[in-house]
Scaffold this active site. Sequence first.
Site, PDB file in Angstrom:
ATOM      1  N   LYS A 114       0.938  -1.194  -0.088  1.00 26.61           N
ATOM      2  CA  LYS A 114       0.041  -0.105  -0.001  1.00 26.61           C
ATOM      3  C   LYS A 114       0.860   1.325   0.032  1.00 26.61           C
ATOM      4  O   LYS A 114       0.422   2.360  -0.630  1.00 26.61           O
ATOM      5  CB  LYS A 114      -0.917  -0.111   1.119  1.00 26.61           C
ATOM      6  CG  LYS A 114      -2.047  -1.165   1.114  1.00 26.61           C
ATOM      7  CD  LYS A 114      -3.108  -0.685   1.907  1.00 26.61           C
ATOM      8  CE  LYS A 114      -4.266  -1.704   1.908  1.00 26.61           C
ATOM      9  NZ  LYS A 114      -5.228  -1.760   3.027  1.00 26.61           N
ATOM     10  N   LYS A 196      -5.115 -12.815  -9.302  1.00 29.54           N
ATOM     11  CA  LYS A 196      -6.212 -13.078  -8.552  1.00 29.54           C
ATOM     12  C   LYS A 196      -7.514 -12.005  -9.155  1.00 29.54           C
ATOM     13  O   LYS A 196      -7.082 -11.057  -9.439  1.00 29.54           O
ATOM     14  CB  LYS A 196      -5.998 -12.648  -7.058  1.00 29.54           C
ATOM     15  CG  LYS A 196      -6.824 -13.180  -6.089  1.00 29.54           C
ATOM     16  CD  LYS A 196      -6.363 -12.775  -4.545  1.00 29.54           C
ATOM     17  CE  LYS A 196      -7.392 -12.277  -3.585  1.00 29.54           C
ATOM     18  NZ  LYS A 196      -7.297 -11.867  -2.680  1.00 29.54           N
ATOM     19  N   LYS A 199     -10.997  -6.191  -7.755  1.00 29.55           N
ATOM     20  CA  LYS A 199     -11.864  -4.859  -8.136  1.00 29.55           C
ATOM     21  C   LYS A 199     -10.812  -3.785  -8.312  1.00 29.55           C
ATOM     22  O   LYS A 199     -11.197  -2.904  -9.082  1.00 29.55           O
ATOM     23  CB  LYS A 199     -12.436  -4.246  -6.969  1.00 29.55           C
ATOM     24  CG  LYS A 199     -11.578  -3.860  -5.616  1.00 29.55           C
ATOM     25  CD  LYS A 199     -12.358  -3.177  -4.381  1.00 29.55           C
ATOM     26  CE  LYS A 199     -11.492  -2.712  -3.528  1.00 29.55           C
ATOM     27  NZ  LYS A 199     -12.078  -2.615  -2.353  1.00 29.55           N
TER      28      LYS A 199
END
Length: 333
Positions: A114, A196, A199
């Site tokens: 992140k 994977k 979104k």
Amino acid sequence: MEDKKRLFSAIQPSGILTLGNYLGALRNFRLLQEDYDGIFSVADLHTLTVRQEPADLRKNTYELTALYIACGIDPERSVLFLQSHVAAHAELTWILNTICYPGELSRMTQFKEKSRAHEDNINVGLMDYPVLMASDILLYQADLVPVGADQKQHLELARDLAVRFNNRFGETFTVPEAYIGKTAARIMSLADPSKKMSKSDANFNGFISIDDDKDAVIRKFKRAVTDSGSEIVSREDKPGISNLLNIYCAVTGKTLSEAEKEFQGKGYGDFKLKVGEAVAEVIDPIRQEKNRLLQNKDYLDDVLKTGAERAERIAYKTLNKVYKKVGLLQRKR
Ligand code: TRP
């Protein structure tokens, strides 16, 4: 009822939830609440660690609350609440911060990822995220926490902090275990089956959102990447077809060999349409029920109010114990 094990889980209200989130987590909660004393939270404080548009956060919080209920969380049987409604989460985070070391947090994979993704906003909260998560879990003396692979490291920290606190101040926290459900099929991107389903996929055709209507779902499956050849079998050299078969089995409950038999001799086109239809059949009623619930904010506010009251009773019992153990004076009542 009292001898049931306690299970805690939370999801961030950060927007779109995918078919992967549904199959990997939400879908199982309905059944888990039968066997466990279930506490389910909307982790709104966690979402603040990356920049949020306040209006979107409010909307997403209602969306996720409604979605929990639409997926079968019964707010009378289980505790369903917003993290920010129970101040004890922030309060325990402070205490746990004092026994957690920066090195433990800076080496977290998610923090590093992140930090890379939000270079302009590497805030203290982003680093402290796992401590808040530990507080979520430890406040409720949870025995079990269903976690996906990406949250394992955070659960490990929660366990470490529980043990560290218990060693220093005496038995206080239950040390939580990861709950590993029936091997939830790993759901991969429809556009690139080596990744994977996410979104944040730049390609909207790569993921199915819970908010996709039937047409959108079928359209995306029609476009799903397949492999060379024409056989419909699950095999390492056929990642696209294997992923579609996995999804089909996950939504229909069929076994792989049943599914392979069903599609023997069929073409890719037919197969993709069938998978799309099967997925839409599962997702559509949930989306509709969620949207129905969203019409009634009063009801949702009431559910959250009751949930917060029930959560608070458990959380403050733990927090009071913690405050006492570390030497903070009890306030006169
Ligand atoms: N961090 C989790 C996620 O993004 C959500 C979460 C917050 C959570 N608190 C938790 C999960 C406590 C399990 C237990 O998926």
